[in-house]
Design an enzyme around this catalytic site. Sequence first.
Site, short mmCIF file in Angstrom:
data_model
loop_
_atom_site.label_atom_id
_atom_site.label_comp_id
_atom_site.label_asym_id
_atom_site.label_seq_id
_atom_site.Cartn_x
_atom_site.Cartn_y
_atom_site.Cartn_z
N ARG A 58 0.82 -1.22 0.00
CA ARG A 58 0.00 0.00 0.00
C ARG A 58 0.85 1.27 0.00
O ARG A 58 0.42 2.31 -0.48
CB ARG A 58 -0.98 0.02 1.19
CG ARG A 58 -1.83 1.30 1.24
CD ARG A 58 -2.99 1.22 2.22
NE ARG A 58 -2.58 0.77 3.52
CZ ARG A 58 -1.97 1.54 4.44
NH1 ARG A 58 -1.70 2.80 4.19
NH2 ARG A 58 -1.63 1.03 5.60
N TYR A 110 -13.28 16.60 -17.35
CA TYR A 110 -13.94 15.32 -17.10
C TYR A 110 -15.03 15.51 -16.02
O TYR A 110 -14.84 16.27 -15.05
CB TYR A 110 -12.88 14.34 -16.62
CG TYR A 110 -13.39 12.96 -16.36
CD1 TYR A 110 -13.79 12.14 -17.41
CD2 TYR A 110 -13.49 12.47 -15.06
CE1 TYR A 110 -14.26 10.86 -17.17
CE2 TYR A 110 -13.95 11.19 -14.82
CZ TYR A 110 -14.34 10.39 -15.88
OH TYR A 110 -14.80 9.13 -15.63
N ASP A 182 -4.05 17.55 -17.09
CA ASP A 182 -4.62 16.22 -17.34
C ASP A 182 -4.34 15.90 -18.80
O ASP A 182 -4.94 16.47 -19.71
CB ASP A 182 -6.12 16.23 -17.03
CG ASP A 182 -6.77 14.86 -17.25
OD1 ASP A 182 -6.23 14.06 -18.03
OD2 ASP A 182 -7.84 14.61 -16.65
N LYS A 207 -7.42 4.73 -19.75
CA LYS A 207 -7.68 5.05 -21.16
C LYS A 207 -6.53 4.54 -22.03
O LYS A 207 -6.36 3.34 -22.15
CB LYS A 207 -7.92 6.56 -21.30
CG LYS A 207 -8.87 7.13 -20.21
CD LYS A 207 -10.27 6.57 -20.29
CE LYS A 207 -11.13 6.89 -19.07
NZ LYS A 207 -11.24 8.28 -18.70
C1 LIG Z 1 -11.51 8.97 -17.51
C2 LIG Z 1 -10.90 10.28 -17.22
C3 LIG Z 1 -10.57 10.65 -15.92
C4 LIG Z 1 -10.85 9.75 -14.72
O1 LIG Z 1 -10.16 8.55 -14.81
P1 LIG Z 1 -10.66 7.18 -14.10
O2 LIG Z 1 -9.53 6.25 -14.37
O3 LIG Z 1 -11.96 6.79 -14.71
O4 LIG Z 1 -10.81 7.49 -12.65
C5 LIG Z 1 -9.96 11.89 -15.72
N1 LIG Z 1 -9.71 12.72 -16.75
C6 LIG Z 1 -10.03 12.39 -18.03
C7 LIG Z 1 -9.72 13.35 -19.12
C8 LIG Z 1 -10.62 11.17 -18.31
O5 LIG Z 1 -10.95 10.86 -19.57
#
Ligand SMILES: *Cc1c(COP(=O)(O)O)cnc(C)c1O
Length: 393
Positions: A58, A110, A182, A207
């Site tokens: 962890r 998001y 991001d 993703k």
């Molecule tokens: C999917 C996504 C997130 C969140 O990610 P998770 O792995 O689903 O928690 C954050 N920012 C963007 C641009 C995303 O497409």
Amino acid sequence: MDPKPAAFSTQCIHAGEIDDALGSPHLPLYDTTTFKFETTADLLDVIEGRKDGYLYTRYGMNPSIRSVETKLAALDGAESAMVFSSGMAALSSLFLAHGRRGIVCIGDAYGGTLELLGSQLPELGIQTHQLLLSEQGRLEELLDRGVGLVFFETPTNPRLELIDISAVADIAHSYGALVAVDNTFATTVNQLPLALGADIAMQSATKYLGGHSDLTAGVLCASKELLEPVQRWRKNLGQMLAPDTAHRLARSLGTLAIRVERQNANAMQIARFLQQHKDVRQVYYPGLSEFPGHALARQQMSGFGGMVSFDLRGSREQAIRFTERLRVISLAPSLGGIESLVTMPVTTSHHDMAVEERNSRGISDTMIRMSIGIEDVTDLIEDLAQALATLSV
Ligand SMILES: *Cc1c(COP(=O)(O)O)cnc(C)c1O
């Protein structure tokens, strides 16, 4: 040792590999929660940081976790990387560690991020601000009031709008604020936020990095100094990625460069196909020379990505019918996998948003967001063409 850093696709495969005593070409999975010590002195050396070692999963002190973090840091050109159980876990720890002087989010983001920034963090007393792209001029006013963290996505979801990373970083740094980007849509293959001046680069590894729609993970890349307070939140909120998921993520990263290059190429052809189609009102893709963000995309991206959005002519019902007529491409609310997917932002990411706000963000009732996979592009275009043909009957 050759001091020259390896090329990107070579690093995808070889960076972060820890030598395995039995000669395995890649690190075997350490599905282990704890590690044994001969003596208390050895244990204290690791706990007190005098020696590198493994201790408790962890905390991130596990070879499968360390290995994938080393690979991710190398790919992002970062001193250090941290993996999390999801993209939202990465963002929530980031905001808790570095957002206490206030956070400003520029442009669309998001849905989970908007909820965290819009209601949940303010419930904890953290001040947050959201600026539409057209309001970027107000950034300095907020920084002047002491806001400490500037956050944005580029390209944004779902209109693929571009934000100038180095310009924002210059402004933020002149006020002593940090910049976090991001980078999920562009990925490390197409854009390196840290090299452009950002302090922290985040990706939802669910993703493109995972790339097969079969794992959930998140990553932050930054200096060790900036990640140190984040590490304490990750540890005590218990947001660690499971070692077997880390192991699968490392395997996926081996093919990251070739997957994303194919997605970039497919996306460009699909954007051009959609652009000349009579039933498509508008196409949003940074690679199109007519696209408003194109010049900036050429400047800060090395590829234009695998996400294409478009507005159909017609009604919301016709757009829904279009998505249901697709055969190769599926209707599903995620992105970045090897398979092509479509969603309608009004029924997914922007479903809960008030109509006026949706309109102010330019999200139409017939907007389709497409995540382009690595299928043969001819099959994808044929599929789009046959589903579009049903719009006019
Ligand atoms: C999917 C996504 C997130 C969140 O990610 P998770 O792995 O689903 O928690 C954050 N920012 C963007 C641009 C995303 O497409």
